[in-house]
Design an enzyme around this catalytic site. Structure first.
Site, short mmCIF file in Angstrom:
data_model
loop_
_atom_site.label_atom_id
_atom_site.label_comp_id
_atom_site.label_asym_id
_atom_site.label_seq_id
_atom_site.Cartn_x
_atom_site.Cartn_y
_atom_site.Cartn_z
N GLY A 16 10.52 -19.03 9.33
CA GLY A 16 9.66 -17.93 9.79
C GLY A 16 9.67 -17.82 11.47
N GLY A 17 10.52 -18.35 12.02
CA GLY A 17 10.61 -18.66 13.40
C GLY A 17 11.08 -17.24 14.34
N THR A 19 9.50 -14.30 14.28
CA THR A 19 8.39 -13.25 14.62
C THR A 19 6.96 -14.12 14.77
N GLY A 20 5.94 -13.35 15.36
CA GLY A 20 4.68 -13.96 15.27
C GLY A 20 4.61 -15.48 16.04
N ARG A 68 12.29 -19.61 -0.86
CA ARG A 68 12.01 -19.73 -2.33
C ARG A 68 13.09 -20.31 -3.36
N PHE A 98 -1.55 -10.82 1.89
CA PHE A 98 -1.95 -9.42 1.96
C PHE A 98 -3.54 -9.76 1.48
N SER A 106 -0.98 -8.41 -9.65
CA SER A 106 -0.15 -8.77 -10.79
C SER A 106 0.37 -10.40 -10.66
N TYR A 148 -9.12 -21.36 5.47
CA TYR A 148 -9.54 -21.48 4.12
C TYR A 148 -8.71 -22.20 3.23
N LYS A 163 -2.34 -22.53 0.47
CA LYS A 163 -2.51 -23.22 1.78
C LYS A 163 -3.22 -24.65 1.51
C1 HXC Z 1 -1.09 -5.82 -3.92
C2 HXC Z 1 0.84 -6.47 -3.73
C3 HXC Z 1 0.85 -6.04 -2.15
C4 HXC Z 1 -0.57 -5.85 -1.82
C5 HXC Z 1 2.91 -6.54 -2.60
N1 HXC Z 1 2.16 -6.54 -3.64
N2 HXC Z 1 1.91 -6.37 -1.54
N3 HXC Z 1 -0.07 -6.23 -4.41
N4 HXC Z 1 -1.57 -5.70 -2.61
N5 HXC Z 1 -0.73 -5.45 -0.52
C6 HXC Z 1 2.78 -6.74 -5.06
C7 HXC Z 1 4.09 -5.95 -5.33
O1 HXC Z 1 3.47 -4.79 -5.94
C8 HXC Z 1 4.84 -6.93 -6.44
O2 HXC Z 1 4.05 -6.85 -7.59
C9 HXC Z 1 4.62 -8.17 -5.74
O3 HXC Z 1 3.41 -8.33 -5.14
C10 HXC Z 1 5.95 -8.73 -4.94
O4 HXC Z 1 6.20 -7.76 -4.14
P1 HXC Z 1 7.48 -7.47 -3.02
O5 HXC Z 1 7.43 -6.45 -2.22
O6 HXC Z 1 8.44 -7.38 -4.14
O7 HXC Z 1 7.57 -9.06 -2.41
P2 HXC Z 1 8.38 -9.60 -1.45
O8 HXC Z 1 9.62 -8.49 -0.90
O9 HXC Z 1 8.95 -10.85 -1.80
O10 HXC Z 1 7.43 -9.75 -0.12
C11 HXC Z 1 6.50 -10.73 -0.17
C12 HXC Z 1 5.02 -10.08 0.54
C13 HXC Z 1 5.20 -9.61 1.66
C14 HXC Z 1 4.19 -11.50 0.60
C15 HXC Z 1 4.33 -9.30 -0.54
O11 HXC Z 1 4.26 -8.94 2.12
C16 HXC Z 1 6.01 -10.32 2.69
O12 HXC Z 1 7.32 -10.28 2.71
N6 HXC Z 1 5.31 -10.77 3.72
C17 HXC Z 1 5.78 -11.70 4.86
C18 HXC Z 1 5.16 -11.81 5.97
C19 HXC Z 1 3.53 -11.76 6.05
O13 HXC Z 1 3.11 -11.87 4.83
N7 HXC Z 1 3.06 -12.29 6.98
C20 HXC Z 1 1.60 -12.22 7.11
C21 HXC Z 1 1.29 -13.95 7.17
S1 HXC Z 1 -0.36 -14.12 7.66
P3 HXC Z 1 4.41 -5.51 -8.79
O14 HXC Z 1 3.69 -6.50 -10.06
O15 HXC Z 1 3.92 -4.55 -8.58
O16 HXC Z 1 5.94 -5.65 -9.01
C22 HXC Z 1 -1.23 -15.49 7.24
C23 HXC Z 1 -2.44 -15.67 7.73
C24 HXC Z 1 -3.22 -16.51 6.87
O17 HXC Z 1 -0.42 -15.85 6.28
C25 HXC Z 1 -4.65 -16.81 7.41
C26 HXC Z 1 -5.39 -15.83 8.01
C27 HXC Z 1 -6.64 -16.36 8.57
P1 NAP Z 2 4.52 -13.35 10.32
O1 NAP Z 2 5.15 -12.78 11.70
O2 NAP Z 2 4.49 -12.39 9.44
O3 NAP Z 2 5.25 -14.78 10.08
C1 NAP Z 2 5.91 -14.94 8.73
C2 NAP Z 2 7.24 -15.37 8.73
O4 NAP Z 2 7.61 -15.85 7.71
C3 NAP Z 2 8.21 -14.04 9.25
O5 NAP Z 2 9.14 -14.53 10.16
C4 NAP Z 2 8.86 -14.00 7.87
O6 NAP Z 2 10.24 -13.51 8.15
C5 NAP Z 2 8.89 -15.37 7.36
N1 NAP Z 2 9.22 -15.38 5.81
C6 NAP Z 2 8.24 -14.68 4.99
N2 NAP Z 2 8.68 -15.02 3.67
C7 NAP Z 2 9.87 -15.77 3.90
C8 NAP Z 2 10.67 -16.34 3.00
N3 NAP Z 2 10.70 -15.85 1.66
N4 NAP Z 2 11.81 -17.07 3.34
C9 NAP Z 2 11.79 -17.28 4.50
N5 NAP Z 2 11.11 -16.75 5.56
C10 NAP Z 2 10.02 -15.96 5.16
O7 NAP Z 2 3.14 -13.94 10.62
P2 NAP Z 2 2.35 -14.96 11.42
O8 NAP Z 2 0.80 -14.40 11.65
O9 NAP Z 2 3.07 -15.45 12.69
O10 NAP Z 2 2.01 -16.27 10.45
C11 NAP Z 2 2.78 -17.69 10.76
C12 NAP Z 2 2.10 -18.61 10.26
O11 NAP Z 2 0.73 -18.92 10.72
C13 NAP Z 2 1.92 -18.41 8.56
O12 NAP Z 2 2.01 -19.76 8.08
C14 NAP Z 2 0.53 -17.88 8.51
O13 NAP Z 2 -0.07 -18.29 7.46
C15 NAP Z 2 -0.18 -18.92 9.69
N6 NAP Z 2 -1.42 -18.35 10.17
C16 NAP Z 2 -1.44 -17.13 10.67
C17 NAP Z 2 -3.01 -16.69 11.08
C18 NAP Z 2 -2.75 -15.55 12.16
O14 NAP Z 2 -4.17 -15.17 12.42
N7 NAP Z 2 -1.75 -14.87 12.60
C19 NAP Z 2 -3.72 -17.30 11.11
C20 NAP Z 2 -3.80 -18.50 10.15
C21 NAP Z 2 -2.64 -18.99 9.63
P3 NAP Z 2 11.13 -12.67 7.33
O15 NAP Z 2 10.35 -11.44 7.03
O16 NAP Z 2 12.33 -12.39 8.12
O17 NAP Z 2 11.50 -13.51 6.03
#
Ligand code: HXC
Ligand code: NAP
Length: 281
Positions: A16-17, A19-20, A68, A98, A106, A148, A163
């Site tokens: 995930g290098g 973005t962000g 994955r 999310f 689901s 958390y 986590k």
């Molecule tokens: C409910 C959701 C949803 C949402 C997806 N789903 N988003 N359900 N609310 N907001 C459901 C879909 O309906 C589907 O289920 C299943 O999840 C898979 O969805 P896909 O879109 O096919 O998944 P995928 O393409 O694999 O994408 C993974 C993802 C997506 C996690 C859902 O958001 C993603 O790619 N995220 C990567 C970047 C990211 O999340 N960055 C934030 C990190 S911040 P059904 O049953 O309907 O088919 C972070 C901070 C932590 O971690 C700490 C903060 C303090």
């Molecule tokens: P982000 O920019 O959304 O980073 C997530 C990265 O993971 C993206 O670059 C995404 O790239 C990659 N990724 C997602 N699914 C993947 C998959 N299946 N295979 C390979 N790569 C995948 O969010 P961020 O805020 O910088 O988060 C970075 C880390 O910090 C995460 O571990 C998060 O839990 C942690 N964190 C963030 C916060 C915060 O406040 N931002 C707080 C606590 C912890 P692709 O979409 O190209 O795959």
């Protein structure tokens, strides 16, 4: 903060290098002398990040890889090792998350997050660990968790469960692989603004204001602060730190933990009354 050659001679792979926080760590590690390998799913963002790194004079390569899928991990690591030499440090940063009421999830939604965060981290650690053990070279694993991971949190249950697992992995491998020269450490960030996190977790401004209000330092974290901590932890300067998780959140999680911390909201007159011994009247 550090000398420019802190990470010289090291190749660092960041999942995930592109973005962000992952990209901020990549830029910081490169400026400190490291060669950078980044992987994630989206070719376009990987290409843009590597171009930015190279335009700044740094050595960087990318491979598309869904964490994955163990076979994609193996071929990405093989290809990047061929181009950059042995990888010395793995940063498990890729994540999915999310907010949702748990009863609305689901099983597929649960699997989508745990697949990336928990399974992806385990698969990547296994790939690198096996290589480091067979070559007897040692290495460093830095896992990005959250606060958390030990408190749990409603509305982000798949992430909290994952986590917590990654934190257990960090501490378990620290002991099991420590004797093989592999350090495992983790960072638990508080809230750091990124597009990925904000789109999914902070969709309205009022949530951001609440996050600031409940932080003892009254602000969010900066990427530079996190990237500096990460640089230290993966460097040889931290060579005796193993199995530790370092929190970088301005004291946010402790604010929620202490029973009397809500008294921060009380005005000066209240404290004057208490000081004068009238608290119980
Ligand atoms: C409910 C959701 C949803 C949402 C997806 N789903 N988003 N359900 N609310 N907001 C459901 C879909 O309906 C589907 O289920 C299943 O999840 C898979 O969805 P896909 O879109 O096919 O998944 P995928 O393409 O694999 O994408 C993974 C993802 C997506 C996690 C859902 O958001 C993603 O790619 N995220 C990567 C970047 C990211 O999340 N960055 C934030 C990190 S911040 P059904 O049953 O309907 O088919 C972070 C901070 C932590 O971690 C700490 C903060 C303090
Ligand atoms: P982000 O920019 O959304 O980073 C997530 C990265 O993971 C993206 O670059 C995404 O790239 C990659 N990724 C997602 N699914 C993947 C998959 N299946 N295979 C390979 N790569 C995948 O969010 P961020 O805020 O910088 O988060 C970075 C880390 O910090 C995460 O571990 C998060 O839990 C942690 N964190 C963030 C916060 C915060 O406040 N931002 C707080 C606590 C912890 P692709 O979409 O190209 O795959």
């Amino acid at each position: 903060m550090f000398s420019n050659d802190l990470l010289k001679g090291k190749t660092v792979l960041i999942t995930g290098g592109a973005t962000g926080l992952g990209k901020s760590m990549a830029l910081n590690f490169a400026a400190l002398g490291a060669r950078i390998a980044i992987v994630s799913r989206k070719r376009e963002s990987l290409k843009a990040a590597v171009t930015e790194l190279r335009n700044s004079g740094f050595e960087a390569e990318f491979e598309t890889c869904d964490v994955r899928d163990p076979s994609q991990i193996s071929s990405a690591v093989e290809s990047l090792t061929g181009r950059l030499g042995k990888i010395n440090v793995l940063v498990n940063n890729a994540a999915g998350n999310f907010i949702s009421r748990t009863e609305d999830l689901s099983t597929k939604a649960f699997d989508a997050v745990t697949g990336i965060v928990l399974h992806g981290t385990v698969y990547f650690s296994l790939e690198m660990g096996k290589r480091w053990i067979s070559s007897k070279s040692g290495g460093v694993i830095l896992n990005i968790v959250t606060t958390y991971a030990w408190t749990g949190s409603g509305y982000v249950v798949p992430s909290a469960v994952s986590k917590a697992g990654v934190l257990a992995l960090t501490r378990s491998l620290a002991v099991e692989w420590g004797k093989k020269g592999i350090r495992s450490v983790a960072i638990a960030p508080g809230m750091f603004p990124t597009k990925g996190a904000w789109e999914r977790l902070v969709p309205v401004k009022s949530i951001e204001e609440t996050l600031k209000d409940r932080n003892p330092l009254g602000r969010l974290g900066s990427h530079e602060e996190l990237a500096n901590l990460a640089a230290f932890l993966i460097s040889d300067g931290a060579s005796y730190i193993n199995g530790e998780v370092v929190t970088i959140d301005g004291g946010e999680w402790l604010m929620g933990a202490g029973q009397f911390n809500a008294l921060s909201a009380m005005p000066d007159e209240f404290w004057e009354m208490i000081r004068q011994g009238r608290g119980g009247k």
